[in-house]
Design a protein around this motif. Structure first.
Motif, PDB file in Angstrom:
ATOM      1  N   THR A 150       0.790  -1.234   0.000  1.00 60.35           N
ATOM      2  CA  THR A 150       0.000   0.000   0.000  1.00 60.35           C
ATOM      3  C   THR A 150       0.821   1.283   0.000  1.00 60.35           C
ATOM      4  OG1 THR A 150      -0.179  -0.265   2.406  1.00 60.35           O
ATOM      5  CG2 THR A 150      -2.041  -1.023   1.065  1.00 60.35           C
ATOM      6  N   GLY A 151       2.145   1.176  -0.080  1.00 58.51           N
ATOM      7  CA  GLY A 151       2.947   2.393  -0.074  1.00 58.51           C
ATOM      8  C   GLY A 151       2.682   3.212   1.176  1.00 58.51           C
ATOM      9  N   ASP A 152       2.489   4.524   0.988  1.00 58.45           N
ATOM     10  CA  ASP A 152       2.178   5.407   2.111  1.00 58.45           C
ATOM     11  C   ASP A 152       0.682   5.689   2.228  1.00 58.45           C
ATOM     12  OD1 ASP A 152       4.887   5.520   2.369  1.00 58.45           O
ATOM     13  OD2 ASP A 152       5.007   7.692   2.531  1.00 58.45           O
ATOM     14  N   ALA A 153      -0.124   5.100   1.344  1.00 59.17           N
ATOM     15  CA  ALA A 153      -1.564   5.375   1.398  1.00 59.17           C
ATOM     16  C   ALA A 153      -2.164   4.807   2.681  1.00 59.17           C
ATOM     17  CB  ALA A 153      -2.259   4.799   0.164  1.00 59.17           C
ATOM     18  N   LEU A 154      -2.044   3.501   2.872  1.00 64.33           N
ATOM     19  CA  LEU A 154      -2.539   2.828   4.073  1.00 64.33           C
ATOM     20  C   LEU A 154      -1.366   2.269   4.848  1.00 64.33           C
ATOM     21  CD1 LEU A 154      -4.897   1.674   5.798  1.00 64.33           C
ATOM     22  CD2 LEU A 154      -4.832  -0.346   4.304  1.00 64.33           C
ATOM     23  N   LEU A 155      -1.232   2.663   6.103  1.00 65.79           N
ATOM     24  CA  LEU A 155      -0.225   2.117   7.000  1.00 65.79           C
ATOM     25  C   LEU A 155      -0.914   1.240   8.044  1.00 65.79           C
ATOM     26  CD1 LEU A 155       1.897   5.360   7.568  1.00 65.79           C
ATOM     27  CD2 LEU A 155       2.180   3.620   5.791  1.00 65.79           C
ATOM     28  N   ILE A 156      -0.141   0.552   8.857  1.00 67.03           N
ATOM     29  CA  ILE A 156      -0.723  -0.274   9.910  1.00 67.03           C
ATOM     30  C   ILE A 156      -1.261   0.654  10.994  1.00 67.03           C
ATOM     31  CG2 ILE A 156      -0.272  -2.056  11.631  1.00 67.03           C
ATOM     32  CD1 ILE A 156       2.028  -3.011   9.776  1.00 67.03           C
ATOM     33  N   ARG A 157      -2.587   0.650  11.136  1.00 64.76           N
ATOM     34  CA  ARG A 157      -3.281   1.527  12.090  1.00 64.76           C
ATOM     35  C   ARG A 157      -2.994   3.010  11.828  1.00 64.76           C
ATOM     36  NH1 ARG A 157      -4.390  -3.215  12.477  1.00 64.76           N
ATOM     37  NH2 ARG A 157      -4.826  -4.339  14.413  1.00 64.76           N
ATOM     38  N   PRO A 170     -10.749  -8.540  -0.341  1.00 64.42           N
ATOM     39  CA  PRO A 170     -11.190  -9.454   0.721  1.00 64.42           C
ATOM     40  C   PRO A 170     -10.493  -9.166   2.049  1.00 64.42           C
ATOM     41  CG  PRO A 170     -10.788 -10.674  -1.304  1.00 64.42           C
ATOM     42  CD  PRO A 170     -10.297  -9.284  -1.547  1.00 64.42           C
ATOM     43  N   ASN A 171     -11.203  -9.417   3.134  1.00 70.50           N
ATOM     44  CA  ASN A 171     -10.681  -9.096   4.478  1.00 70.50           C
ATOM     45  C   ASN A 171      -9.397  -9.835   4.823  1.00 70.50           C
ATOM     46  OD1 ASN A 171     -12.675  -7.237   5.115  1.00 70.50           O
ATOM     47  ND2 ASN A 171     -14.010  -8.767   6.062  1.00 70.50           N
ATOM     48  N   ASP A 172      -9.155 -11.006   4.209  1.00 70.93           N
ATOM     49  CA  ASP A 172      -7.972 -11.766   4.577  1.00 70.93           C
ATOM     50  C   ASP A 172      -6.735 -11.384   3.773  1.00 70.93           C
ATOM     51  OD1 ASP A 172      -8.851 -12.842   2.182  1.00 70.93           O
ATOM     52  OD2 ASP A 172      -8.492 -14.931   2.766  1.00 70.93           O
ATOM     53  N   SER A 229      -3.952  -6.665   7.937  1.00 68.89           N
ATOM     54  CA  SER A 229      -4.878  -7.241   6.961  1.00 68.89           C
ATOM     55  C   SER A 229      -5.950  -6.217   6.634  1.00 68.89           C
ATOM     56  CB  SER A 229      -5.537  -8.518   7.507  1.00 68.89           C
ATOM     57  OG  SER A 229      -6.464  -8.192   8.530  1.00 68.89           O
ATOM     58  N   ILE A 230      -6.618  -6.433   5.528  1.00 68.47           N
ATOM     59  CA  ILE A 230      -7.707  -5.534   5.139  1.00 68.47           C
ATOM     60  C   ILE A 230      -8.782  -5.502   6.223  1.00 68.47           C
ATOM     61  CG2 ILE A 230      -9.571  -5.156   3.486  1.00 68.47           C
ATOM     62  CD1 ILE A 230      -6.849  -4.396   2.365  1.00 68.47           C
ATOM     63  N   GLY A 231      -9.158  -6.674   6.711  1.00 75.72           N
ATOM     64  CA  GLY A 231     -10.202  -6.732   7.738  1.00 75.72           C
ATOM     65  C   GLY A 231      -9.806  -5.995   9.003  1.00 75.72           C
ATOM     66  N   GLU A 232      -8.554  -6.156   9.453  1.00 75.73           N
ATOM     67  CA  GLU A 232      -8.081  -5.455  10.646  1.00 75.73           C
ATOM     68  C   GLU A 232      -8.140  -3.947  10.467  1.00 75.73           C
ATOM     69  OE1 GLU A 232      -4.332  -6.511  12.536  1.00 75.73           O
ATOM     70  OE2 GLU A 232      -4.428  -8.430  11.483  1.00 75.73           O
ATOM     71  N   GLU A 233      -7.647  -3.468   9.332  1.00 73.82           N
ATOM     72  CA  GLU A 233      -7.585  -2.017   9.137  1.00 73.82           C
ATOM     73  C   GLU A 233      -8.974  -1.403   8.992  1.00 73.82           C
ATOM     74  OE1 GLU A 233      -4.891  -0.296   9.746  1.00 73.82           O
ATOM     75  OE2 GLU A 233      -3.985  -2.243  10.157  1.00 73.82           O
ATOM     76  N   LYS A 234      -9.889  -2.113   8.367  1.00 72.89           N
ATOM     77  CA  LYS A 234     -11.265  -1.613   8.276  1.00 72.89           C
ATOM     78  C   LYS A 234     -11.879  -1.455   9.668  1.00 72.89           C
ATOM     79  CE  LYS A 234     -13.836  -3.770   5.131  1.00 72.89           C
ATOM     80  NZ  LYS A 234     -14.274  -4.872   4.229  1.00 72.89           N
TER      81      LYS A 234
END
Length: 228
Positions: free
Chosen positions: A129-136, A163-165, A181-186
């Motif tokens: 995701t580059g700098d767009a989405l980071l962990i939390r 998908p969330n996984d 993961s996608i699900g965690e970040e959502k």
């Protein structure tokens, strides 16, 4: 799939190497100039043939290693989305690149900068995701064409539709985490789980310091990190 996640401590940057285990064709994502020798050794030790050196955007916090890798590895091509940056290949939304039988797809995810992309490898259920989405977290939006509303839309209409996984591999992490993961970040991202209006307010009031390497990094990254 051969996969390596490598870290550069000054800018807290993650560099990723992906390769087809059979053909040994490989790509590298977001290399840093100070760690090119390390990356070059990994590539050689594993017998890989580096086809593409990809930057997810024009970075402001480090100088890219893509130009130096091209000098060390004949036939390697640099890849970026931003039309103002020098590269062998300029990619757009939906473009794909192959390395062996493996394939990556590019999603346009502007908001941190205009030229940001996220890179999906469906066979590995992963997104870079580059700098767009980071962990939390997410990339800042207060300089270099930053736009919080646009970043919010990019994440919610492109990244969060996976998908969330699917595993999220960001370009940076400042707390020692390696992936999400996608699900965690959502669910748990303290900024992007909010409404768009709340997100914009948060991003407009971060009051972050001026990036330490921006004056060095931006001009260099517009020419692939080195004058060729």
């Amino acid at each position: 799939m051969i996969f390596r996640q490598l870290f550069e401590k000054t800018s807290s940057t993650y560099t990723y190497i992906l390769a087809d285990a059979n053909t040994k064709d490989a790509i590298i994502i977001d290399p840093v100039i100070e760690t090119v020798d390390r990356d070059f050794k990994v590539i050689n030790d594993l017998g890989l043939k580096l086809k593409y050196a990809i930057n997810t955007h024009v970075h402001a916090d480090h100088v890219t290693g893509s130009g130096l890798l091209k000098q060390k590895i004949p036939g390697c091509k640099s890849v970026i989305c931003d039309p103002n940056a020098k590269a062998d290949i300029h990619i757009n939304e939906g473009d794909k690149l192959n390395f062996g039988i493996k394939k990556i797809e590019f999603l346009s995810t502007p908001g941190h900068t205009n030229g940001c992309v996220s890179i999906v490898c469906h066979s590995a259920k992963s997104i870079f995701t580059g700098d767009a989405l980071l962990i939390r977290g997410c990339g800042r939006t207060d300089f270099q064409q930053g736009n919080p509303g646009l970043l919010y839309d990019s994440i919610h209409t492109k990244v969060f539709t996976l998908p969330n996984d699917y595993i999220v591999f960001p370009a940076h992490d400042y707390t020692g985490q390696t992936n999400s993961s996608i699900g965690e970040e959502k669910k748990y991202n303290p900024r992007l789980s909010k409404s768009k209006e709340e997100f914009i307010q948060i991003m407009n009031n971060l009051n972050l310091p001026y990036p330490a390497q921006i004056d060095r990094a931006l001009p260099a990254n517009l020419v692939c990190g080195v004058q060729e």
